[in-house]
Scaffold this motif. Structure first.
Motif, PDB file in Angstrom:
ATOM      1  N   ARG A   1       0.767  -1.097  -0.069  1.00 15.15           N
ATOM      2  CA  ARG A   1      -0.062   0.279  -0.041  1.00 15.15           C
ATOM      3  C   ARG A   1       0.901   1.250   0.102  1.00 15.15           C
ATOM      4  O   ARG A   1       0.696   2.237  -0.734  1.00 15.15           O
ATOM      5  CB  ARG A   1      -0.800   0.004   1.271  1.00 15.15           C
ATOM      6  N   GLU A   2       2.053   1.265   0.626  1.00 19.50           N
ATOM      7  CA  GLU A   2       2.681   2.382   1.126  1.00 19.50           C
ATOM      8  C   GLU A   2       3.532   2.483  -0.440  1.00 19.50           C
ATOM      9  O   GLU A   2       3.536   3.705  -1.116  1.00 19.50           O
ATOM     10  CB  GLU A   2       3.838   2.180   2.057  1.00 19.50           C
ATOM     11  N   ALA A   3       3.910   1.663  -0.849  1.00 15.96           N
ATOM     12  CA  ALA A   3       4.759   1.735  -2.251  1.00 15.96           C
ATOM     13  C   ALA A   3       3.624   2.113  -3.318  1.00 15.96           C
ATOM     14  O   ALA A   3       4.116   2.934  -4.231  1.00 15.96           O
ATOM     15  CB  ALA A   3       5.112   0.413  -2.749  1.00 15.96           C
ATOM     16  N   LEU A   4       2.524   1.727  -3.381  1.00 14.89           N
ATOM     17  CA  LEU A   4       1.517   2.195  -4.487  1.00 14.89           C
ATOM     18  C   LEU A   4       1.067   3.495  -4.199  1.00 14.89           C
ATOM     19  O   LEU A   4       0.881   4.163  -5.097  1.00 14.89           O
ATOM     20  CB  LEU A   4       0.039   1.266  -4.328  1.00 14.89           C
ATOM     21  N   ARG A   5       1.163   4.044  -3.002  1.00  9.24           N
ATOM     22  CA  ARG A   5       0.828   5.367  -2.437  1.00  9.24           C
ATOM     23  C   ARG A   5       1.853   6.363  -3.150  1.00  9.24           C
ATOM     24  O   ARG A   5       1.543   7.351  -3.807  1.00  9.24           O
ATOM     25  CB  ARG A   5       0.714   5.532  -1.061  1.00  9.24           C
ATOM     26  N   ARG A   6       3.069   5.926  -2.909  1.00  7.83           N
ATOM     27  CA  ARG A   6       4.074   6.603  -3.378  1.00  7.83           C
ATOM     28  C   ARG A   6       4.107   6.626  -4.931  1.00  7.83           C
ATOM     29  O   ARG A   6       4.425   7.735  -5.654  1.00  7.83           O
ATOM     30  CB  ARG A   6       5.572   6.228  -2.880  1.00  7.83           C
ATOM     31  N   LEU A   7       3.999   5.483  -5.410  1.00  4.43           N
ATOM     32  CA  LEU A   7       3.996   5.442  -7.178  1.00  4.43           C
ATOM     33  C   LEU A   7       2.875   6.577  -7.616  1.00  4.43           C
ATOM     34  O   LEU A   7       3.059   7.255  -8.668  1.00  4.43           O
ATOM     35  CB  LEU A   7       3.824   4.213  -7.703  1.00  4.43           C
ATOM     36  N   LYS A   8       1.686   6.464  -6.924  1.00  6.14           N
ATOM     37  CA  LYS A   8       0.551   7.398  -7.235  1.00  6.14           C
ATOM     38  C   LYS A   8       0.940   8.902  -7.311  1.00  6.14           C
ATOM     39  O   LYS A   8       0.514   9.710  -8.024  1.00  6.14           O
ATOM     40  CB  LYS A   8      -0.725   7.085  -6.549  1.00  6.14           C
ATOM     41  N   THR A   9       1.657   9.227  -6.264  1.00  5.78           N
ATOM     42  CA  THR A   9       2.002  10.643  -5.712  1.00  5.78           C
ATOM     43  C   THR A   9       3.355  10.872  -6.433  1.00  5.78           C
ATOM     44  O   THR A   9       3.563  12.109  -6.473  1.00  5.78           O
ATOM     45  CB  THR A   9       1.931  10.883  -4.413  1.00  5.78           C
ATOM     46  N   GLY A  10       3.971  10.028  -7.030  1.00  2.15           N
ATOM     47  CA  GLY A  10       5.227  10.522  -7.590  1.00  2.15           C
ATOM     48  C   GLY A  10       6.496  10.328  -6.766  1.00  2.15           C
ATOM     49  O   GLY A  10       7.497  11.020  -7.176  1.00  2.15           O
ATOM     50  N   GLU A  11       6.271   9.956  -5.684  1.00  2.00           N
ATOM     51  CA  GLU A  11       7.505   9.971  -4.654  1.00  2.00           C
ATOM     52  C   GLU A  11       8.514   8.996  -5.083  1.00  2.00           C
ATOM     53  O   GLU A  11       7.850   7.773  -5.556  1.00  2.00           O
ATOM     54  CB  GLU A  11       6.803   9.685  -3.434  1.00  2.00           C
ATOM     55  N   ASP A  12       9.532   9.077  -4.507  1.00  2.00           N
ATOM     56  CA  ASP A  12      10.579   7.921  -4.800  1.00  2.00           C
ATOM     57  C   ASP A  12      10.416   6.681  -3.593  1.00  2.00           C
ATOM     58  O   ASP A  12       9.817   7.175  -2.470  1.00  2.00           O
ATOM     59  CB  ASP A  12      11.898   8.675  -4.181  1.00  2.00           C
ATOM     60  N   CYS A  13      10.621   5.705  -4.252  1.00  2.00           N
ATOM     61  CA  CYS A  13      10.406   4.494  -3.459  1.00  2.00           C
ATOM     62  C   CYS A  13      11.639   3.719  -3.203  1.00  2.00           C
ATOM     63  O   CYS A  13      11.904   2.788  -2.456  1.00  2.00           O
ATOM     64  CB  CYS A  13       9.584   3.489  -4.154  1.00  2.00           C
ATOM     65  N   SER A  14      12.828   4.508  -3.445  1.00  2.00           N
ATOM     66  CA  SER A  14      13.948   3.656  -3.438  1.00  2.00           C
ATOM     67  C   SER A  14      14.425   3.225  -1.832  1.00  2.00           C
ATOM     68  O   SER A  14      14.957   2.087  -1.626  1.00  2.00           O
ATOM     69  CB  SER A  14      15.336   4.312  -4.065  1.00  2.00           C
ATOM     70  N   ASP A  15      13.943   3.901  -1.116  1.00  5.22           N
ATOM     71  CA  ASP A  15      14.340   3.812   0.460  1.00  5.22           C
ATOM     72  C   ASP A  15      13.478   2.677   0.865  1.00  5.22           C
ATOM     73  O   ASP A  15      13.885   2.310   2.242  1.00  5.22           O
ATOM     74  CB  ASP A  15      13.954   4.943   1.383  1.00  5.22           C
ATOM     75  N   ILE A  16      12.473   2.245   0.197  1.00  5.18           N
ATOM     76  CA  ILE A  16      11.768   0.991   1.033  1.00  5.18           C
ATOM     77  C   ILE A  16      11.753  -0.176   0.205  1.00  5.18           C
ATOM     78  O   ILE A  16      11.234  -1.358   0.365  1.00  5.18           O
ATOM     79  CB  ILE A  16      10.219   1.475   0.993  1.00  5.18           C
ATOM     80  N   LEU A  17      12.994  -0.153  -0.718  1.00  3.89           N
ATOM     81  CA  LEU A  17      13.112  -1.479  -1.692  1.00  3.89           C
ATOM     82  C   LEU A  17      14.359  -1.868  -1.095  1.00  3.89           C
ATOM     83  O   LEU A  17      15.418  -1.676  -0.836  1.00  3.89           O
ATOM     84  CB  LEU A  17      13.302  -0.950  -3.185  1.00  3.89           C
ATOM     85  N   LEU A  18      14.208  -3.424  -1.537  1.00  5.45           N
ATOM     86  CA  LEU A  18      15.575  -4.245  -1.340  1.00  5.45           C
ATOM     87  C   LEU A  18      16.604  -3.941  -2.345  1.00  5.45           C
ATOM     88  O   LEU A  18      16.044  -3.537  -3.426  1.00  5.45           O
ATOM     89  CB  LEU A  18      15.218  -5.784  -1.251  1.00  5.45           C
ATOM     90  N   SER A  19      17.475  -3.999  -2.082  1.00  6.30           N
ATOM     91  CA  SER A  19      18.699  -4.019  -3.465  1.00  6.30           C
ATOM     92  C   SER A  19      18.219  -5.119  -4.274  1.00  6.30           C
ATOM     93  O   SER A  19      17.647  -6.152  -3.982  1.00  6.30           O
ATOM     94  CB  SER A  19      20.080  -4.088  -2.850  1.00  6.30           C
ATOM     95  N   PHE A  20      18.798  -4.824  -5.285  1.00  6.19           N
ATOM     96  CA  PHE A  20      18.436  -5.900  -6.504  1.00  6.19           C
ATOM     97  C   PHE A  20      19.040  -7.087  -6.052  1.00  6.19           C
ATOM     98  O   PHE A  20      18.553  -8.272  -6.199  1.00  6.19           O
ATOM     99  CB  PHE A  20      18.761  -5.485  -8.096  1.00  6.19           C
ATOM    100  N   ASP A  21      20.253  -7.096  -5.541  1.00  4.30           N
ATOM    101  CA  ASP A  21      20.880  -8.383  -5.194  1.00  4.30           C
ATOM    102  C   ASP A  21      20.168  -9.291  -4.028  1.00  4.30           C
ATOM    103  O   ASP A  21      19.965 -10.394  -4.336  1.00  4.30           O
ATOM    104  CB  ASP A  21      22.317  -7.937  -4.659  1.00  4.30           C
ATOM    105  N   ASP A  22      19.527  -8.387  -3.008  1.00  5.98           N
ATOM    106  CA  ASP A  22      19.095  -8.882  -2.007  1.00  5.98           C
ATOM    107  C   ASP A  22      17.514  -9.523  -2.359  1.00  5.98           C
ATOM    108  O   ASP A  22      17.088 -10.463  -1.837  1.00  5.98           O
ATOM    109  CB  ASP A  22      18.662  -7.812  -1.093  1.00  5.98           C
ATOM    110  N   LEU A  23      17.145  -8.647  -3.401  1.00  2.99           N
ATOM    111  CA  LEU A  23      15.700  -9.055  -4.182  1.00  2.99           C
ATOM    112  C   LEU A  23      15.849 -10.768  -4.736  1.00  2.99           C
ATOM    113  O   LEU A  23      15.213 -11.508  -4.520  1.00  2.99           O
ATOM    114  CB  LEU A  23      15.170  -8.060  -4.964  1.00  2.99           C
ATOM    115  N   GLN A  24      16.937 -10.624  -5.413  1.00  3.39           N
ATOM    116  CA  GLN A  24      17.334 -11.923  -6.235  1.00  3.39           C
ATOM    117  C   GLN A  24      17.482 -13.047  -5.195  1.00  3.39           C
ATOM    118  O   GLN A  24      17.070 -14.270  -5.363  1.00  3.39           O
ATOM    119  CB  GLN A  24      18.785 -11.767  -7.042  1.00  3.39           C
ATOM    120  N   LYS A  25      18.199 -12.818  -4.016  1.00  2.00           N
ATOM    121  CA  LYS A  25      18.280 -13.684  -3.162  1.00  2.00           C
ATOM    122  C   LYS A  25      17.155 -14.238  -2.488  1.00  2.00           C
ATOM    123  O   LYS A  25      16.761 -15.283  -2.176  1.00  2.00           O
ATOM    124  CB  LYS A  25      19.476 -13.256  -2.161  1.00  2.00           C
TER     125      LYS A  25
END
Length: 160
Positions: free
Chosen positions: A110-134
């Protein structure tokens, strides 16, 4: 049903039998404990008394029912939520937290969708690509893929 499952297990079926009673909510704790004791007596591997209402009730279940027991830590349910180490100290071998990850994941989405909708940056709530792959098992996938990769097709073309 428990006896049938025990018979099947004893005749070679590779199963683990968890016997559950919901008697606490309608009949009472004494009846729930009695049923769980009988489940253990006839051969259930694990017993599960649903919805003890206090830490004291959890302790009674653990002390009065033999064998391994499971506790269900359901947010918004009737059983107090305890951390695994406290449940282990009470004598529980298994703890289920069936809504915790689902609810936390839904809240994060929900928080990610809210940020996407309002154009806010999501980088601080994302896993790194390496951590996501793991997290989703890519390293194991790549290991399996390497075991079955075909020899280079271009090398075969040059040999004819």
């Amino acid at each position: 049903r428990i006896r049938a499952a025990v018979d099947a297990r004893d005749n070679g079926a590779d199963i683990l039998i968890m016997a559950r009673t919901d008697a606490r909510s309608q009949i009472g704790l004494d009846e729930a404990i009695y049923r769980a004791q009988k489940f253990a007596e006839i051969g259930a591997d694990i017993t599960f008394v649903e919805a003890p209402r206090t830490v004291e009730e959890l302790a009674r279940v653990s002390s009065e029912v033999p064998g391994p027991k499971m506790a269900n830590m359901l947010e918004f349910g009737q059983t107090p939520i305890l951390p695994p180490n406290e449940l282990q100290a009470l004598g529980f071998k298994i703890a289920a937290y069936p809504l915790t990850l689902l609810s936390a994941g839904a809240k994060a989405m929900r928080e990610a969708l809210r940020r996407l909708k309002t154009g806010e940056d999501c980088s601080d709530i994302l896993l790194s690509f390496d951590d996501l792959q793991k997290a989703i098992g890519f390293p194991e996938y790549f290991e399996d893929e390497a075991r079955y990769v075909l020899p280079d097709a271009s090398a075969k073309k040059g040999s004819s």
